[in-house]
Scaffold this motif. Structure first.
Motif, PDB file in Angstrom:
ATOM      1  N   GLY A 514       0.792  -1.222   0.000  1.00 27.63           N
ATOM      2  CA  GLY A 514       0.000   0.000   0.000  1.00 27.63           C
ATOM      3  C   GLY A 514       0.823   1.270   0.000  1.00 27.63           C
ATOM      4  O   GLY A 514       0.257   2.373  -0.019  1.00 27.63           O
ATOM      5  N   LYS A 515       2.155   1.172   0.034  1.00 22.15           N
ATOM      6  CA  LYS A 515       2.994   2.371   0.072  1.00 22.15           C
ATOM      7  C   LYS A 515       2.986   3.072  -1.281  1.00 22.15           C
ATOM      8  O   LYS A 515       3.021   2.446  -2.337  1.00 22.15           O
ATOM      9  CB  LYS A 515       4.431   1.997   0.445  1.00 22.15           C
ATOM     10  CG  LYS A 515       5.416   3.162   0.371  1.00 22.15           C
ATOM     11  CD  LYS A 515       6.833   2.696   0.657  1.00 22.15           C
ATOM     12  CE  LYS A 515       7.826   3.837   0.450  1.00 22.15           C
ATOM     13  NZ  LYS A 515       8.004   4.189  -0.961  1.00 22.15           N
ATOM     14  N   ASP A 516       2.930   4.394  -1.249  1.00 19.67           N
ATOM     15  CA  ASP A 516       3.049   5.210  -2.450  1.00 19.67           C
ATOM     16  C   ASP A 516       4.460   5.033  -3.013  1.00 19.67           C
ATOM     17  O   ASP A 516       5.449   5.325  -2.316  1.00 19.67           O
ATOM     18  CB  ASP A 516       2.799   6.676  -2.104  1.00 19.67           C
ATOM     19  CG  ASP A 516       2.863   7.601  -3.312  1.00 19.67           C
ATOM     20  OD1 ASP A 516       3.296   7.148  -4.391  1.00 19.67           O
ATOM     21  OD2 ASP A 516       2.499   8.787  -3.182  1.00 19.67           O
ATOM     22  N   GLU A 561       3.501   2.992  17.420  1.00 14.82           N
ATOM     23  CA  GLU A 561       2.144   3.336  16.963  1.00 14.82           C
ATOM     24  C   GLU A 561       2.179   4.405  15.867  1.00 14.82           C
ATOM     25  O   GLU A 561       1.331   4.397  14.975  1.00 14.82           O
ATOM     26  CB  GLU A 561       1.312   3.816  18.148  1.00 14.82           C
ATOM     27  CG  GLU A 561       0.954   2.701  19.128  1.00 14.82           C
ATOM     28  CD  GLU A 561       0.114   3.184  20.292  1.00 14.82           C
ATOM     29  OE1 GLU A 561      -1.034   2.715  20.437  1.00 14.82           O
ATOM     30  OE2 GLU A 561       0.603   4.055  21.042  1.00 14.82           O
ATOM     31  N   SER A 562       3.139   5.316  15.937  1.00 10.18           N
ATOM     32  CA  SER A 562       3.240   6.334  14.880  1.00 10.18           C
ATOM     33  C   SER A 562       3.554   5.696  13.539  1.00 10.18           C
ATOM     34  O   SER A 562       3.080   6.153  12.490  1.00 10.18           O
ATOM     35  CB  SER A 562       4.326   7.355  15.240  1.00 10.18           C
ATOM     36  OG  SER A 562       3.914   8.166  16.307  1.00 10.18           O
ATOM     37  N   GLY A 568      -0.414   3.252   7.494  1.00 12.83           N
ATOM     38  CA  GLY A 568      -1.809   2.919   7.188  1.00 12.83           C
ATOM     39  C   GLY A 568      -2.110   1.446   7.345  1.00 12.83           C
ATOM     40  O   GLY A 568      -2.931   0.894   6.615  1.00 12.83           O
ATOM     41  N   LEU A 569      -1.462   0.786   8.318  1.00 10.49           N
ATOM     42  CA  LEU A 569      -1.642  -0.653   8.520  1.00 10.49           C
ATOM     43  C   LEU A 569      -2.767  -0.901   9.511  1.00 10.49           C
ATOM     44  O   LEU A 569      -2.724  -0.429  10.646  1.00 10.49           O
ATOM     45  CB  LEU A 569      -0.339  -1.274   9.042  1.00 10.49           C
ATOM     46  CG  LEU A 569       0.902  -1.072   8.161  1.00 10.49           C
ATOM     47  CD1 LEU A 569       2.134  -1.631   8.849  1.00 10.49           C
ATOM     48  CD2 LEU A 569       0.700  -1.726   6.799  1.00 10.49           C
ATOM     49  N   LYS A 570      -3.782  -1.659   9.092  1.00  5.43           N
ATOM     50  CA  LYS A 570      -4.914  -1.940   9.980  1.00  5.43           C
ATOM     51  C   LYS A 570      -4.594  -3.060  10.961  1.00  5.43           C
ATOM     52  O   LYS A 570      -4.879  -2.965  12.142  1.00  5.43           O
ATOM     53  CB  LYS A 570      -6.149  -2.283   9.144  1.00  5.43           C
ATOM     54  CG  LYS A 570      -6.694  -1.103   8.358  1.00  5.43           C
ATOM     55  CD  LYS A 570      -7.980  -1.462   7.635  1.00  5.43           C
ATOM     56  CE  LYS A 570      -8.543  -0.249   6.876  1.00  5.43           C
ATOM     57  NZ  LYS A 570      -9.790  -0.597   6.154  1.00  5.43           N
ATOM     58  N   ASP A 571      -4.023  -4.145  10.490  1.00 11.14           N
ATOM     59  CA  ASP A 571      -3.612  -5.259  11.345  1.00 11.14           C
ATOM     60  C   ASP A 571      -2.127  -5.490  11.081  1.00 11.14           C
ATOM     61  O   ASP A 571      -1.746  -6.358  10.290  1.00 11.14           O
ATOM     62  CB  ASP A 571      -4.421  -6.523  11.027  1.00 11.14           C
ATOM     63  CG  ASP A 571      -5.899  -6.334  11.307  1.00 11.14           C
ATOM     64  OD1 ASP A 571      -6.216  -5.973  12.459  1.00 11.14           O
ATOM     65  OD2 ASP A 571      -6.720  -6.529  10.390  1.00 11.14           O
ATOM     66  N   PRO A 572      -1.270  -4.707  11.744  1.00 13.85           N
ATOM     67  CA  PRO A 572       0.151  -4.698  11.369  1.00 13.85           C
ATOM     68  C   PRO A 572       0.918  -5.979  11.685  1.00 13.85           C
ATOM     69  O   PRO A 572       1.867  -6.316  10.968  1.00 13.85           O
ATOM     70  CB  PRO A 572       0.709  -3.522  12.175  1.00 13.85           C
ATOM     71  CG  PRO A 572      -0.235  -3.359  13.319  1.00 13.85           C
ATOM     72  CD  PRO A 572      -1.576  -3.737  12.804  1.00 13.85           C
ATOM     73  N   VAL A 573       0.526  -6.696  12.764  1.00 14.72           N
ATOM     74  CA  VAL A 573       1.288  -7.882  13.141  1.00 14.72           C
ATOM     75  C   VAL A 573       1.215  -8.929  12.030  1.00 14.72           C
ATOM     76  O   VAL A 573       0.131  -9.299  11.576  1.00 14.72           O
ATOM     77  CB  VAL A 573       0.773  -8.457  14.470  1.00 14.72           C
ATOM     78  CG1 VAL A 573       1.528  -9.746  14.826  1.00 14.72           C
ATOM     79  CG2 VAL A 573       0.929  -7.439  15.588  1.00 14.72           C
ATOM     80  N   GLY A 588       5.394  -7.085  16.503  1.00 12.02           N
ATOM     81  CA  GLY A 588       4.790  -6.380  17.620  1.00 12.02           C
ATOM     82  C   GLY A 588       4.648  -4.897  17.378  1.00 12.02           C
ATOM     83  O   GLY A 588       5.337  -4.325  16.519  1.00 12.02           O
ATOM     84  N   VAL A 589       3.734  -4.297  18.120  1.00 12.72           N
ATOM     85  CA  VAL A 589       3.524  -2.844  18.080  1.00 12.72           C
ATOM     86  C   VAL A 589       3.636  -2.332  19.518  1.00 12.72           C
ATOM     87  O   VAL A 589       3.040  -2.908  20.437  1.00 12.72           O
ATOM     88  CB  VAL A 589       2.134  -2.490  17.503  1.00 12.72           C
ATOM     89  CG1 VAL A 589       1.914  -0.979  17.553  1.00 12.72           C
ATOM     90  CG2 VAL A 589       2.000  -3.010  16.081  1.00 12.72           C
TER      91      VAL A 589
END
Length: 793
Positions: A514-516, A561-562, A568-573, A588-589
Motif C-alpha cells: 500500500g505504500k506510495d 504506533e506512529s 496505514g496498517l490496519k492489522d500490522p502484526v 509487535g507494536v
C-alpha cells in the motif's frame, strides 16, 4: 555655582529620605536588571565572533523530502568535502570534513581523562583561527597528531612542555602532541572541543568508509567551509544545491535533496527549520529578553520620572524664592538637571555593584560565563547614553516647567498645577502595570507549557534506568556481565541499544503493502538486544516482544504506533516491511517511545535485533528493592572486573530526559525572576505615588474624619484611583499577552491551550498587589489624628 548645585541636591535627597530611597532603589534595580539582560543579549549576538572569519564560514546542510515532509539536517556523506573542492574549489578558501563531537578517553601514563573532542581535516585550525599557544595551526597534517586545548594540556602534563609527547586515545591509538591552543570561549559552537584529531586518522580507524557500496547514500559526517573574499553565501548555495542529487541513484533521488550553506552567524540564533524554512531559533529569546530588559528599565524610569515630577510641584515656592532673589531661569534649569543627573549617576554606581554581586548566580541560571566588560568602550558608551537620556527625561519637567513660574503667584499661593497635571503620571502608571501583568501572564504560560511537556507519556519507565558505555570488553562478555549483575541483585535487567533519549541513526528505502511508490522514507531504525523491552518496560499494544526462542526474530521488526498510523496498517502484526533485498516481519507494536523533543510528535520508528558491535549503549534497570547507591557500587565493582582501564561512568535516563527541558526552564526561571523584579519596581513607584497623594490630601482627610468619615471610607477614597488604573492596565495587557504567547506556543506541536483562568489569575494578583501596596499608605493616612493635619490652619 556648580558646587552650590551639588550641595542643594544633596540637601534635597537627605530631606526626603523615603522618596530618595524609592527613587534610587527602583532605578538601581531596573538598571541592574537591564545590564544583566544586556550582557546576556550581547553574549548571544556575539556568538562565534571569536572566530575571525565567522562572517564567511558556513556549514553545509541539506533539505530532503522524507515521509511527506521536508526535513533539514547537517549530516553529510564523507564525499561532500572532496566533491566541493573538486567542482567548486574557486568559491571556497577552505573545505573541512569533520566527525561529530564525542568524548575520547585520553591517557598519559597513569592519568586518564575524558574530554570533548572532534576529528577535523587539516585546514580546520586555520579556518577557525585558533589561537595557538604552542606549535602551529598546521599540526593536523600528520595523521597521528593531536591538538590539545590549554586546559587539557595542563590536566595531562601539568607544567611540563607537552609538545612532541605521546597521548593514547581511546586505549588503542597513540598520537603525538603537535600543538596547544587557547580554550575556546563559552559563546562558540566549538567551546566544548578540547581535543582535535586528524580526519585522516578517523578514516584509518574506519576503513568501511572507503568500502561503501553507495558512499553518497550515507550521511554520517559534517562539512564546514570558508568562502573566499569575493564569495557570496546565497549565490554559492544556489550553485551547489544539486551536488547530492547529481550523485545518488534513482531511489535516493526521490528525497529531492537540496544542499545549501548555513552561515556561522546563524548557527546559534537561527538554528530551527520547519518544512525547509528557517523559522528562527534562539533569536526569539534574544528578542524576548531584549524587550523584557527594555520594559524593566522603562518601569524604573517611569518611577523616577513620576516621583521626580510629583515632588517637583512641592518645590514651586522654592522656585519663587530663587527667582525673587535674582536667580535666572537657566540657573534654575541647571539646578533641576543637577538633581536629576546626580540621582541617576548614584543609582548607576549602585547597579554596577549589584551586577558584580549577582553575576555569578545569573551565570549559573543562564548557563553562561559572562564577565563584566570593564575595558569594553561599547559597555561604557551604552551606560553613559542611558544616564544622559534618563537624567534628561526625568529632569526636563521640573527644569523647564517649574522654572517658568511667576514668583508673585507662587508666593501668594494662587499657583495651581492644573486639573490635567496628574494625567501624565496616571498614563505612566498604566504603562507600568500593563508590562507587569504581561510578564505575570508570560511566566505562568511558560511554566504550564514546560509542565505539560514533562507530563507527556514517554512510552517506557524512566525510573531506575541508567546508561553505560558499551565498551568492547563488555561486547565480548555481555552474557557473563549481565548474569553476574543479575545474580548480585543490583539489577533487574540489562540490554544493549542506542541511547534511549535520542535518535542516532535513520534509514530509508523501506517498502510495504500500500505504500506510495513515489514516497521517500526515512525512519529511526534502532538496534536493540534481547530483553530491551523488559528493561525499559515498553508498552506492547499488539503482538509480542523479541524472544530468544524464536530464531526468525533476527529478521523481524517491532514498530511504534506512529509507524502503524503513518503506514496505514490496519492489522500490522504479521505484515512484511521490505528494505531493498531484505524482508522483515512485524511481530509487535509498542507505544511511542519519546526519544527526541518532548514538544513534537514521535517519529515512525522501527526496532530490530542486531549484533552488539552496532550498539554504543547499555541500558540497565536497577533493582528497586535496594538503594540505588548500593546497586551502582556493585555495578562499578563488576565493571572493573571486565573493564579495568576505562573509568566507570553512568547517567540516569530520567536526568537525560529532564535535560531536554533545560532551555525552556532557563527561560522560565529568568522570566519569573524578571517578572518579580518588574512587579517590585512597579510597587515601589505605586507606593511612592500613594504616599505622595496621601501627603497632598492630608488636610482633606483630616476634614473628612472630623465630619465623620470612617477608615474604610477613606481607604476606598484613596485606593479607588489606583485600582482603576491597574484595572485599565489589565484590560490592555490581556489581549497583547494572548497574541504574543499564542505566537510563541505555535512553535510547538505538543502545546497547551491558553485558558482564560490564566488572565483572570494575573489580573487578580495585580489587583491584590496594588491593594497591599496602596492600602498600607491609605490606612496610615486614614488613621492619622486629624488634629495634627489641621492645627496649622
Amino acid at each position: 555655582m556648580i558646587k552650590n548645585y551639588f550641595k542643594t541636591t544633596w540637601r534635597n535627597l537627605v530631606k526626603s529620605k523615603g522618596y530618595s530611597a524609592i527613587n534610587i532603589g527602583g532605578l538601581t534595580v531596573g538598571m541592574a536588571v537591564a545590564m544583566l539582560i544586556g550582557l546576556w543579549v550581547y553574549d548571544e549576538l556575539t556568538f562565534n565572533t571569536y572566530h575571525k572569519n565567522y562572517d564567511r564560514i558556513a556549514q553545509v546542510m541539506q533539505h530532503a523530502n522524507f515521509n511527506g515532509k521536508i526535513v533539514t539536517q547537517n549530516a553529510n556523506p564523507a564525499l561532500m568535502g572532496p566533491e566541493l573542492r573538486a567542482k567548486y574549489g574557486n568559491d571556497f578558501k577552505y573545505v573541512v570534513q569533520a566527525s561529530w563531537q564525542y568524548s575520547p578517553l585520553l591517557a598519559v601514563g597513569d592519568k586518564r581523562i575524558t574530554q570533548g573532542g572532534i576529528y577535523f581535516e587539516e585546514d580546520a585550525p586555520e579556518m577557525l583561527s585558533l589561537h595557538m599557544l604552542k606549535g602551529t595551526r598546521a599540526g593536523l597534517h600528520d595523521p597521528h597528531a593531536i591538538l590539545l586545548s590549554a586546559s587539557v594540556a595542563e590536566a595531562l602534563f601539568g607544567e611540563s612542555d607537552p609538545m612532541g609527547k605521546t597521548v593514547t586515545v581511546d586505549r588503542n591509538q597513540e598520537v603525538k602532541v603537535t600543538g596547544v591552543y587557547e580554550d575556546l570561549p563559552n559563546n562558540s559552537t566549538f567551546s566544548k572541543v578540547k581535543v582535535i584529531l586528524p580526519w585522516s586518522l578517523w578514516l584509518i580507524q574506519n576503513p568501511w568508509v572507503n568500502d561503501m557500496e553507495k558512499p553518497w547514500g550515507s550521511n554520517f559526517s559534517q562539512t564546514y567551509v570558508q568562502l573566499t573574499e569575493q564569495g557570496d553565501m546565497d549565490n554559492i548555495s544556489q550553485k551547489i544545491k544539486t551536488i547530492k542529487s547529481d550523485n545518488v541513484g534513482k531511489e535516493e533521488k526521490q528525497a529531492r535533496w537540496v544542499v545549501f550553506l548555513q552561515p556561522m552567524r546563524k548557527w546559534n540564533l537561527y538554528n530551527e527549520f520547519r518544512d525547509g524554512i528557517n523559522t528562527g531559533g534562539s533569536i526569539q529569546y534574544v528578542r524576548l529578553f531584549g524587550i523584557i530588559g527594555s520594559f524593566v528599565l522603562l518601569l524604573a524610569c517611569i518611577n523616577f520620572m513620576n516621583l521626580s515630577t510629583a515632588r517637583s510641584e512641592k518645590r514651586a515656592k522654592e522656585v519663587g524664592i530663587h527667582k525673587t532673589v535674582g536667580s535666572h531661569r537657566l540657573q534654575l534649569i541647571g539646578r533641576f538637571f543637577t538633581d536629576s543627573y546626580v540621582t541617576v549617576f548614584f543609582a548607576f554606581l549602585l547597579s554596577l555593584l549589584l551586577v558584580a554581586v549577582f553575576l555569578p548566580a545569573f551565570n549559573e541560571v543562564a548557563n553562561k560565563k559572562i564577565e563584566l566588560p570593564w575595558l569594553n568602550p561599547l559597555f561604557w558608551g551604552v551606560n553613559l547614553l542611558f544616564i544622559f537620556i534618563t537624567g534628561l527625561l526625568a529632569g526636563s519637567y521640573p527644569a523647564f516647567y517649574l522654572s517658568s513660574f511667576q514668583p508673585l503667584k507662587v508666593l501668594k499661593g494662587t499657583f495651581k498645577a492644573g486639573r490635567f497635571a496628574s494625567l501624565p503620571r496616571k498614563v505612566l502608571v498604566i504603562i507600568q502595570f500593563t508590562v507587569s501583568v504581561m510578564l505575570i501572564i508570560g511566566t505562568i504560560i511558560v511554566y504550564q507549557q514546560i509542565q505539560h511537556a514533562k507530563n507527556r507519556p514517554v512510552g517506557y519507565s524512566k525510573s531506575g534506568l541508567i546508561n553505560l558505555n558499551f565498551e568492547d570488553e563488555l561486547r565480548k562478555h555481555f552474557d557473563a556481565f549481565r548474569t553476574e549483575l543479575k545474580n548480585s541483585g543490583a539489577i533487574e535487567e540489562m540490554a544493549g541499544c542506542v541511547p534511549i533519549t535520542g535518535v542516532w541513526n535513520t534509514n530509508g528505502g523501506f517498502d510495504w503493502e500500500g505504500k506510495d511508490p513515489d514516497l521517500a522514507t526515512d525512519f529511526p531504525n534502532n538496534s536493540v538486544s534481547y530483553d530491551f523491552g523488559k528493561t525499559v518496560q515498553w508498552q506492547i499494544k499488539a503482538g509480542r516482544d523479541f524472544s530468544r526462542a524464536m530464531a526468525t526474530d533476527s529478521m523481524a521488526f517491532i514498530i511504534n504506533e506512529s509507524a502503524v498510523k503513518f503506514m496505514g496498517l490496519k492489522d500490522p502484526v504479521g505484515k512484511i516491511i521490505r528494505q531493498r533485498d531484505k524482508s522483515y516481519t512485524i511481530i509487535g507494536v509498542v507505544s511511542d517511545l519519546l526519544q527526541e523533543s518532548p514538544y513534537f510528535p514521535a517519529r515512525p520508528t522501527l526496532y530490530h535485533l542486531d549484533s552488539y558491535n552496532d550498539m554504543v549503549n547499555l541500558v540497565v534497570k536497577l533493582n528497586p528493592q535496594q538503594p540505588a547507591g548500593q546497586s551502582i557500587r556493585t555495578i562499578e565493582k563488576v565493571w572493573k572486573k571486565y573493564v579495568n582501564d576505562v573509568p566507570f561512568d553512568y547517567s540516569f535516563v530520567d536526568e537525560l530526559f529532564a535535560s531536554k527541558f533545560n532551555s525552556e526552564e532557563r527561560i522560565g526561571k529568568l522570566s519569573s525572576y524578571f517578572a518579580v523584579l518588574a512587579i517590585f519596581i512597579s510597587c515601589l513607584g505605586l507606593f511612592g505615588m500613594a504616599s505622595f497623594v496621601a501627603e497632598q490630601r492630608t488636610k482633606e482627610i483630616g476634614i473628612r474624619k472630623v465630619l465623620g468619615a470612617s477608615v474604610s471610607n477613606l481607604l476606598r477614597l484613596l485606593s479607588k484611583e489606583f485600582i482603576l488604573l491597574v484595572t485599565t492596565s489589565c484590560i490592555i495587557a490581556v489581549p497583547i499577552a494572548w497574541y504574543y504567547l499564542s505566537e510563541w506556543l505555535s512553535n510547538y506541536d505538543y502545546r497547551i491551550h491558553i485558558s482564560w483562568l490564566v488572565f483572570f489569575a494575573a489580573a487578580v494578583l495585580a489587583l491584590v498587589i496594588t491593594l497591599l501596596t496602596v492600602g498600607f499608605q491609605a490606612i496610615k493616612a486614614a488613621t492619622t489624628n486629624p488634629v495634627k493635619s489641621l492645627r496649622n490652619e
